[in-house]
Enzyme design. Structure first.
Site, PDB file in Angstrom:
ATOM      1  N   HIS B  76      20.520 -20.199 -34.777  1.00 38.75           N
ATOM      2  CA  HIS B  76      20.513 -18.806 -35.483  1.00 38.75           C
ATOM      3  C   HIS B  76      20.944 -17.894 -34.009  1.00 38.75           C
ATOM      4  O   HIS B  76      21.820 -17.213 -34.177  1.00 38.75           O
ATOM      5  CB  HIS B  76      19.397 -18.507 -36.178  1.00 38.75           C
ATOM      6  CG  HIS B  76      19.578 -17.132 -36.452  1.00 38.75           C
ATOM      7  ND1 HIS B  76      20.197 -16.368 -37.239  1.00 38.75           N
ATOM      8  CD2 HIS B  76      18.581 -16.082 -35.908  1.00 38.75           C
ATOM      9  CE1 HIS B  76      19.748 -15.222 -37.328  1.00 38.75           C
ATOM     10  NE2 HIS B  76      19.029 -14.743 -36.449  1.00 38.75           N
ATOM     11  N   ASP B 105      50.496  -4.374 -25.122  1.00 34.36           N
ATOM     12  CA  ASP B 105      49.751  -5.480 -25.372  1.00 34.36           C
ATOM     13  C   ASP B 105      48.726  -5.457 -24.209  1.00 34.36           C
ATOM     14  O   ASP B 105      48.710  -4.515 -23.487  1.00 34.36           O
ATOM     15  CB  ASP B 105      50.525  -6.682 -25.461  1.00 34.36           C
ATOM     16  CG  ASP B 105      50.098  -8.139 -25.876  1.00 34.36           C
ATOM     17  OD1 ASP B 105      48.880  -8.116 -26.246  1.00 34.36           O
ATOM     18  OD2 ASP B 105      50.748  -8.601 -26.701  1.00 34.36           O
ATOM     19  N   TRP B 140      16.959 -19.775 -28.000  1.00 32.94           N
ATOM     20  CA  TRP B 140      18.188 -19.427 -27.426  1.00 32.94           C
ATOM     21  C   TRP B 140      18.180 -19.244 -25.994  1.00 32.94           C
ATOM     22  O   TRP B 140      19.058 -19.137 -25.151  1.00 32.94           O
ATOM     23  CB  TRP B 140      18.962 -17.956 -28.045  1.00 32.94           C
ATOM     24  CG  TRP B 140      18.257 -16.737 -27.539  1.00 32.94           C
ATOM     25  CD1 TRP B 140      17.291 -16.278 -27.951  1.00 32.94           C
ATOM     26  CD2 TRP B 140      19.065 -15.985 -26.628  1.00 32.94           C
ATOM     27  NE1 TRP B 140      17.031 -14.919 -27.229  1.00 32.94           N
ATOM     28  CE2 TRP B 140      18.424 -14.768 -26.369  1.00 32.94           C
ATOM     29  CE3 TRP B 140      20.298 -15.946 -25.968  1.00 32.94           C
ATOM     30  CZ2 TRP B 140      18.449 -13.859 -25.650  1.00 32.94           C
ATOM     31  CZ3 TRP B 140      20.526 -14.837 -25.191  1.00 32.94           C
ATOM     32  CH2 TRP B 140      19.668 -13.842 -24.908  1.00 32.94           C
ATOM     33  N   SER B 169      35.461 -18.224 -21.475  1.00 28.63           N
ATOM     34  CA  SER B 169      36.188 -17.363 -22.059  1.00 28.63           C
ATOM     35  C   SER B 169      35.803 -15.938 -22.175  1.00 28.63           C
ATOM     36  O   SER B 169      36.803 -15.321 -22.074  1.00 28.63           O
ATOM     37  CB  SER B 169      35.903 -17.583 -23.780  1.00 28.63           C
ATOM     38  OG  SER B 169      36.196 -16.629 -24.589  1.00 28.63           O
ATOM     39  N   SER B 170      34.470 -15.697 -21.781  1.00 24.92           N
ATOM     40  CA  SER B 170      34.079 -14.394 -21.456  1.00 24.92           C
ATOM     41  C   SER B 170      34.765 -13.868 -20.280  1.00 24.92           C
ATOM     42  O   SER B 170      34.930 -12.569 -20.125  1.00 24.92           O
ATOM     43  CB  SER B 170      32.594 -14.258 -21.613  1.00 24.92           C
ATOM     44  OG  SER B 170      32.117 -14.442 -22.755  1.00 24.92           O
ATOM     45  N   HIS B 253      19.456  -9.883 -19.803  1.00 23.75           N
ATOM     46  CA  HIS B 253      19.373  -8.586 -20.047  1.00 23.75           C
ATOM     47  C   HIS B 253      20.583  -7.642 -19.911  1.00 23.75           C
ATOM     48  O   HIS B 253      20.891  -6.882 -21.034  1.00 23.75           O
ATOM     49  CB  HIS B 253      18.049  -7.758 -19.436  1.00 23.75           C
ATOM     50  CG  HIS B 253      17.830  -6.751 -20.147  1.00 23.75           C
ATOM     51  ND1 HIS B 253      16.964  -6.908 -21.132  1.00 23.75           N
ATOM     52  CD2 HIS B 253      18.044  -5.323 -20.146  1.00 23.75           C
ATOM     53  CE1 HIS B 253      16.733  -5.673 -21.697  1.00 23.75           C
ATOM     54  NE2 HIS B 253      17.597  -4.741 -21.093  1.00 23.75           N
ATOM     55  N   GLU B 255      23.271  -8.798 -20.866  1.00 25.72           N
ATOM     56  CA  GLU B 255      23.702  -9.336 -21.990  1.00 25.72           C
ATOM     57  C   GLU B 255      23.405  -8.442 -23.302  1.00 25.72           C
ATOM     58  O   GLU B 255      24.285  -8.124 -24.354  1.00 25.72           O
ATOM     59  CB  GLU B 255      23.431 -10.839 -22.161  1.00 25.72           C
ATOM     60  CG  GLU B 255      23.618 -11.365 -24.020  1.00 25.72           C
ATOM     61  CD  GLU B 255      25.056 -11.635 -23.915  1.00 25.72           C
ATOM     62  OE1 GLU B 255      26.048 -11.600 -22.997  1.00 25.72           O
ATOM     63  OE2 GLU B 255      25.498 -11.977 -25.147  1.00 25.72           O
ATOM     64  N   TYR B 257      22.976  -5.242 -22.978  1.00 32.51           N
ATOM     65  CA  TYR B 257      23.969  -4.343 -23.173  1.00 32.51           C
ATOM     66  C   TYR B 257      25.414  -4.656 -23.490  1.00 32.51           C
ATOM     67  O   TYR B 257      26.018  -3.922 -24.013  1.00 32.51           O
ATOM     68  CB  TYR B 257      23.816  -3.470 -21.676  1.00 32.51           C
ATOM     69  CG  TYR B 257      22.426  -2.960 -21.604  1.00 32.51           C
ATOM     70  CD1 TYR B 257      21.872  -1.968 -22.558  1.00 32.51           C
ATOM     71  CD2 TYR B 257      21.524  -3.560 -20.717  1.00 32.51           C
ATOM     72  CE1 TYR B 257      20.817  -1.488 -22.577  1.00 32.51           C
ATOM     73  CE2 TYR B 257      20.240  -3.260 -20.803  1.00 32.51           C
ATOM     74  CZ  TYR B 257      19.871  -2.038 -21.657  1.00 32.51           C
ATOM     75  OH  TYR B 257      18.629  -1.708 -21.515  1.00 32.51           O
ATOM     76  N   SER B 268      30.785   6.254 -31.427  1.00 30.01           N
ATOM     77  CA  SER B 268      31.300   7.498 -30.746  1.00 30.01           C
ATOM     78  C   SER B 268      32.742   7.662 -31.217  1.00 30.01           C
ATOM     79  O   SER B 268      33.143   8.593 -30.862  1.00 30.01           O
ATOM     80  CB  SER B 268      31.228   7.175 -29.360  1.00 30.01           C
ATOM     81  OG  SER B 268      29.862   6.711 -28.845  1.00 30.01           O
ATOM     82  N   HIS B 302      11.390  -7.936 -17.343  1.00 26.90           N
ATOM     83  CA  HIS B 302      10.597  -7.307 -18.304  1.00 26.90           C
ATOM     84  C   HIS B 302      10.674  -8.381 -19.359  1.00 26.90           C
ATOM     85  O   HIS B 302       9.619  -8.318 -20.445  1.00 26.90           O
ATOM     86  CB  HIS B 302      10.755  -5.952 -18.617  1.00 26.90           C
ATOM     87  CG  HIS B 302      11.929  -5.933 -19.370  1.00 26.90           C
ATOM     88  ND1 HIS B 302      13.055  -4.579 -19.575  1.00 26.90           N
ATOM     89  CD2 HIS B 302      12.716  -6.632 -20.464  1.00 26.90           C
ATOM     90  CE1 HIS B 302      14.022  -4.872 -20.259  1.00 26.90           C
ATOM     91  NE2 HIS B 302      13.815  -5.902 -20.750  1.00 26.90           N
ATOM     92  N   HIS B 303      11.232  -9.386 -19.325  1.00 27.60           N
ATOM     93  CA  HIS B 303      11.025 -10.428 -20.182  1.00 27.60           C
ATOM     94  C   HIS B 303      10.050 -11.327 -19.625  1.00 27.60           C
ATOM     95  O   HIS B 303       9.611 -12.235 -20.560  1.00 27.60           O
ATOM     96  CB  HIS B 303      12.390 -11.097 -20.605  1.00 27.60           C
ATOM     97  CG  HIS B 303      13.633 -10.097 -21.106  1.00 27.60           C
ATOM     98  ND1 HIS B 303      13.867 -10.256 -22.274  1.00 27.60           N
ATOM     99  CD2 HIS B 303      14.326  -9.435 -20.533  1.00 27.60           C
ATOM    100  CE1 HIS B 303      14.796  -9.183 -22.586  1.00 27.60           C
ATOM    101  NE2 HIS B 303      15.072  -8.855 -21.526  1.00 27.60           N
ATOM    102  N   THR B 326      19.940   6.266 -22.704  1.00 26.88           N
ATOM    103  CA  THR B 326      20.288   5.732 -24.101  1.00 26.88           C
ATOM    104  C   THR B 326      19.743   6.863 -25.015  1.00 26.88           C
ATOM    105  O   THR B 326      20.510   7.407 -25.948  1.00 26.88           O
ATOM    106  CB  THR B 326      19.135   4.461 -24.499  1.00 26.88           C
ATOM    107  OG1 THR B 326      19.369   3.459 -23.404  1.00 26.88           O
ATOM    108  CG2 THR B 326      19.645   3.921 -25.807  1.00 26.88           C
ATOM    109  N   LYS B 329      22.493   9.374 -25.391  1.00 23.56           N
ATOM    110  CA  LYS B 329      23.419   8.992 -26.114  1.00 23.56           C
ATOM    111  C   LYS B 329      23.250   9.528 -27.725  1.00 23.56           C
ATOM    112  O   LYS B 329      23.792  10.073 -28.302  1.00 23.56           O
ATOM    113  CB  LYS B 329      23.694   7.438 -26.313  1.00 23.56           C
ATOM    114  CG  LYS B 329      24.516   7.327 -24.763  1.00 23.56           C
ATOM    115  CD  LYS B 329      24.838   5.797 -25.012  1.00 23.56           C
ATOM    116  CE  LYS B 329      25.462   5.634 -23.677  1.00 23.56           C
ATOM    117  NZ  LYS B 329      26.740   4.433 -24.015  1.00 23.56           N
ATOM    118  N   ARG B 448       5.817 -15.516 -32.465  1.00 21.40           N
ATOM    119  CA  ARG B 448       7.434 -16.000 -32.629  1.00 21.40           C
ATOM    120  C   ARG B 448       7.419 -17.588 -32.580  1.00 21.40           C
ATOM    121  O   ARG B 448       6.810 -18.134 -31.849  1.00 21.40           O
ATOM    122  CB  ARG B 448       8.283 -15.294 -31.933  1.00 21.40           C
ATOM    123  CG  ARG B 448       8.473 -15.558 -30.327  1.00 21.40           C
ATOM    124  CD  ARG B 448       9.149 -14.846 -29.733  1.00 21.40           C
ATOM    125  NE  ARG B 448      10.434 -14.786 -30.056  1.00 21.40           N
ATOM    126  CZ  ARG B 448      11.662 -14.574 -29.195  1.00 21.40           C
ATOM    127  NH1 ARG B 448      11.479 -13.954 -27.968  1.00 21.40           N
ATOM    128  NH2 ARG B 448      12.949 -14.613 -29.625  1.00 21.40           N
TER     129      ARG B 448
END
Lengths: 368, 550
Positions: B76, B105, B140, B169-170, B253, B255, B257, B268, B302-303, B326, B329, B448
């Site tokens: 998931h 293009d 994950w 790909s990314s 991390h 990621e 963002y 926006s 921080h993880h 943040t 924004k 979890r």
């Protein structure tokens, strides 16, 4: 219907959900709520106070910002096609909402740092030291272990310590701790990463292979509290539970003495005329013997040799008890040791045996 | 305004539509294929989420045994992050960015096609684990040593191979986006006239280019550990299990963002159009996007506060600080709506839903930034709640807004607004009912990634609530697919500019011709189409001499 009521009516779902979310949270006092379970340790009270402060600030910001969103939606709905004033920005407003939040988070950081120093503080000489070994998927808790355990990642409390607590079946070990004393937990992992978590301590620390983590805690409130592994460790992650009973010093001393006596007691002798059955395991992948046989209506003595060097195991006969229950092999055989289990006479048939903490280790015992 | 229907150049050849789509290098078709693929993976990921929620609705085993359960939440998370949100945002970027900057293009059309085609194939590779003896089951995050050969099977290898391909790909698409944005802007489209969506795609792709190779290296190291006797992450052989976490989160991390910045960009675009005002504080917004990108590389540990292996104060202060841009924004968005003329279309409703849900996810961050509080809530359902408020309340809501906003440009058809509003109501309520109770579960100690909990733990009521909410979300998604179905059967009713919008993609036909623009309006601000329609009188900032020319 005039336009204002229509606007209000249309906005009701949004408001209702926000109010509903709060109501769900607020009306469940005692049960899970917006605040952590009440702390029972000195360190937990620090965290509790800090949580209240951060929560208060966050709640204020939430109400302010969410209120501004709802207000903008209600107040500035389109009523005509005229172009509104094209505001591109406002330096004072933008500077304000950059600087004020920055000040708030920096202040919060320093308060949090001070609390962290108190939560993580360690004394030179703790009153009690407990060595917790996490393995797939249980805990062993060693009391009175050697000082060398402070920097030895792989340990065997059952061999080296005053006594070691293990679980029974899938129920985890039951720790006892004296209240008001400084207790140091030293954490060892036998295989993968686990996490030692007691929710009423408001604290957890990872149990990492290759390193010994430790923390000090002073339990202030007597009672029995549940603990559980908090880091995914495989199939039996959910079963890695334990309990902590905090009691006054005298009760703790009595309990400690009784555990020591039990640890030194010699195992009960085999029943006369028992059939000896040898089973062994080299790893948590399975027993070395996946099938075994024994005569019917004869007591059985299972001699179990645990050749696994990292994890404890046992032999549990499923649905073999007189009442149809499981015969759980107690105590566990520590890594590299053997144990023997006395099984009453069984009727002819086939029985499944497993290691009670590794249900994937199975074998079939044929009784004929 | 260009409304001519031009005969496509390909009409001279008799090729089937399927052949055209399979071999296309047109950024718009590739974008649409990205979006369709991502929505299909969204369905798969959603089915697994419903399985997880069904299992947790009551103590005991309902639907998934521990083995399948671990596979379900692992797949998931992996699916939703790498095969739903990332390709979806890449899809919108593909379709929209060249149009918004007035290009014909992407810079490298064939690399663009390659980037897309890797996604479905790597997805099939990932899911093949289910048929080959079990998919990945280590979460994950796939922490070592649980993901090492001793503890995890073939599914883990497939996971590593699929995500390494996905990463390639990314990286390819990041290079492509950066080249496109830097080199193919139309005359007058200066960097500070780029639509904010393009800015967020730009910063996102810089993050991808720095972060993904780190993850790819880590995955190759783990693959070597598993298959060729390496011991990078095996402490028994001198490796370090914490090293994997550093590598993973140094990617992981940024990621976060990568998954949310383009969503900020979508919001926006939508808020100004339906408020009929320019984005409040354009330059501050660009600056905030860039600072989130930079700070995003300094918060990874921080993880790992509870590992006992990281320097807590540094990662605590950076995590606190990243909330400031943040917050800027959030205030800019509200100020954009302030004194506007709000038109509550479905796209706008989802944008407002984003604001009110993402706010909760953002405020949660301040709790996790505080180390003592993190010791209490780390790895509990609190974290699950927080990340879903950011990724579902945030990214997924923005994706829904983008779907309603740009669907007419892609297909020439407007999605049904009544069904859209129904869907919004269901999804907004479903989001709160599913994810808010998880805060409370986490605070009361529910870890979890557990397949089961004791009947006397007191967690069942809130779990039932969350399960009901997740079913609501499922219904909401079905309404969206029904909406796609009936709209695509209906007539082309959108016209070129149905929303009275500001940016260049609305200055061409719907759908645009293969070469995008017949002619471009003059670009004198970040709202060229607005300037064209309203003459710029008193609205666009006055031009200084020489600006806007090269």
């Amino acid at each position: 219907m005039n336009r204002a009521t229509k606007r209000v009516r249309r906005s009701l779902p949004l408001a209702a959900v926000l109010v509903g979310a709060f109501a769900v949270a607020a009306c469940s006092a005692g049960a899970p709520g917006l605040f952590p379970s009440a702390a029972v340790t000195r360190q937990g009270h620090e965290t509790e106070g800090l949580y209240r402060l951060v929560f208060t600030i966050a709640a204020l910001i939430f109400v302010l910002v969410e209120g501004a969103i709802v207000w903008a939606v209600l107040r500035y709905r389109r009523r005509d096609d005229a172009l509104p004033v094209q505001t591109h920005g406002n330096r004072i407003a933008e500077a304000t909402w950059t600087i004020v939040p920055a000040i708030i988070v920096v202040v919060l950081f320093f308060l949090s740092l001070q609390a962290q120093d108190r939560v993580e503080a360690k004394v030179a000489q703790p009153d009690v030291v407990v060595d917790a070994v996490g393995f797939q998927w249980q805990w062993t808790m060693g009391y009175g272990c050697p000082d060398a355990y402070a920097d030895t990642p792989v340990v065997q409390p059952a061999r080296d310590c005053d006594f070691a607590l293990t679980g029974a079946g899938t129920a985890g070990p039951a720790l006892h701790l004296p209240i008001g004393k400084t207790i140091r937990f030293r954490l060892h992992a036998a295989d993968v990463i686990h996490s030692f978590y007691v929710s009423r301590f408001l604290y957890k620390k990872d149990v990492v292979p290759g390193r010994v983590n430790s923390f000090d805690v002073v339990v202030e409130q007597p009672g029995t509290y549940g603990g559980q592994c908090a880091e995914l460790c495989g199939l039996g992650h959910k079963d890695m539970t334990f309990t902590v009973t905090a009691e006054d010093g005298a009760a703790y001393e009595a309990w400690y003495a009784a555990q020591q006596v039990a640890a030194q007691a010699t195992p009960a002798p085999s029943q006369a005329g028992a059939f000896t059955l040898n089973i062994s395991a080299t790893s948590a992948a399975g027993f070395d013997q996946t099938s075994a046989s024994a005569p019917a209506d004869t007591p059985i003595a299972i001699v179990f040799q645990n050749k696994d060097t990292t994890v404890q195991h046992n032999v549990t006969l499923l649905k073999a008890g007189p009442d149809g229950g499981d015969l759980i092999g107690q105590p566990f055989a520590q890594p590299g040791t053997s144990g023997s289990y006395q099984v009453p006479a069984l009727k002819a048939g086939t029985y499944t045996y497993i290691c009670s903490i590794h249900p994937n280790m199975t074998g079939i015992l044929t009784v004929h | 305004m260009a409304t001519t229907a031009l005969t496509p150049r390909t009409a001279a050849y008799s090729r089937s539509a399927i052949y055209e789509w399979l071999t296309t290098t047109d950024h718009k078709r590739i974008g649409i294929m990205y979006i369709i693929t991502a929505y299909l993976f969204f369905l798969l990921g959603g089915v697994m989420a419903l399985g997880i929620r069904t299992e947790l609705a009551a103590p005991g085993t309902q639907l998934l045994d521990p083995d399948l359960y671990n596979q379900a939440f692992t797949m998931h998370g992996t699916t939703m992050i790498f095969f739903f949100v990332m390709p979806m945002l890449a899809g919108f970027g593909n379709f929209i960015v060249p149009l918004q900057i007035g290009a014909a293009d992407m810079a490298f059309p064939r690399i663009n096609a390659l980037s897309f085609w890797i996604i479905p194939f790597s997805g099939v590779l990932l899911f093949s684990g289910f048929a080959l003896g079990g998919a990945a089951a280590g979460g994950w995050t796939s922490y070592a040593p649980l993901s090492e050969a001793k503890y995890a099977g073939i599914g883990q290898d497939l996971w590593l191979a699929a995500l390494t391909l996905n990463g390639i790909s990314s990286i390819l698409s990041a290079i492509n986006f950066l080249a496109t944005i830097f080199k193919l802007r139309a005359l007058g489209m200066t960097m500070l006239r780029l639509p904010i969506f393009v800015w967020t795609v730009l910063v996102t792709n810089v993050l991808l280019l720095f972060a993904v190779p780190v993850l790819a290296s880590g995955m190759i190291m783990l693959f070597i550990d598993r298959n060729y006797g390496g011991s990078f992450f095996d402490p028994a052989a001198g490796g370090d299990s914490i090293l994997w976490q550093h590598i993973f989160w140094f990617f992981g991390h940024p990621e976060v963002y990568i998954l949310i910045l383009p969503a900020f960009g979508i919001i926006s675009e939508v808020l100004p159009v339906f408020s009929r005002k320019p984005l409040f504080g354009y330059k501050a917004f660009v600056l905030a996007t860039v600072s989130i990108g930079v700070l995003g590389f300094g918060v990874w540990a921080h993880h790992m506060f509870t590992t006992g292996a990281v320097f807590l104060p540094f990662f605590s202060i950076t995590t606190f600080l990243i909330s400031v841009p943040t917050g800027v924004k959030m205030f800019n968005w509200i100020a954009t709506m302030w004194r506007g003329k709000l038109h509550l279309t479905t796209a706008m409703l989802f944008a407002i839903g984003f604001l009110s849900s993402f706010l909760i996810g953002g405020l949660d961050g301040a709790f996790s930034a505080s180390t003592p509080i993190d010791f209490a809530i780390q790895d509990t359902y609190w974290i699950v709640s927080h990340l879903h408020y950011v990724l579902f309340g945030g990214s997924a809501m923005a994706i829904m807004a983008a779907t309603f906003y740009w669907f007419p440009k892609m297909t020439g058809r407007l999605l049904d607004e009544r069904l859209g509003k129904l869907q919004f109501a269901i999804i907004f309520v479903g989001t709160q009912v599913t994810f808010f109770p998880m805060h409370l579960l986490g605070l009361s100690g529910m870890p979890r990634r557990i397949q089961d909990y004791a009947p006397n733990a007191g967690w069942q009521d809130l779990n039932v609530l969350a399960t009901v909410g997740s079913y609501l979300l499922g219904v909401g998604v079905l309404v969206l697919f029904w909406n796609f179905f009936i709209t695509l059967r209906g007539p082309r009713n959108a016209g070129d500019d149905p929303w009275d919008a500001n940016t260049l993609e609305w200055a061409t036909t719907s759908p645009p011709p293969s070469y995008n623009f017949e002619r471009l309006p003059e670009i004198r601000s970040e709202r060229p189409l607005f300037d064209l329609k309203h003459g710029g009188a008193g609205h666009a900032p006055a031009l200084t001499a020489g600006e806007g020319t090269h």
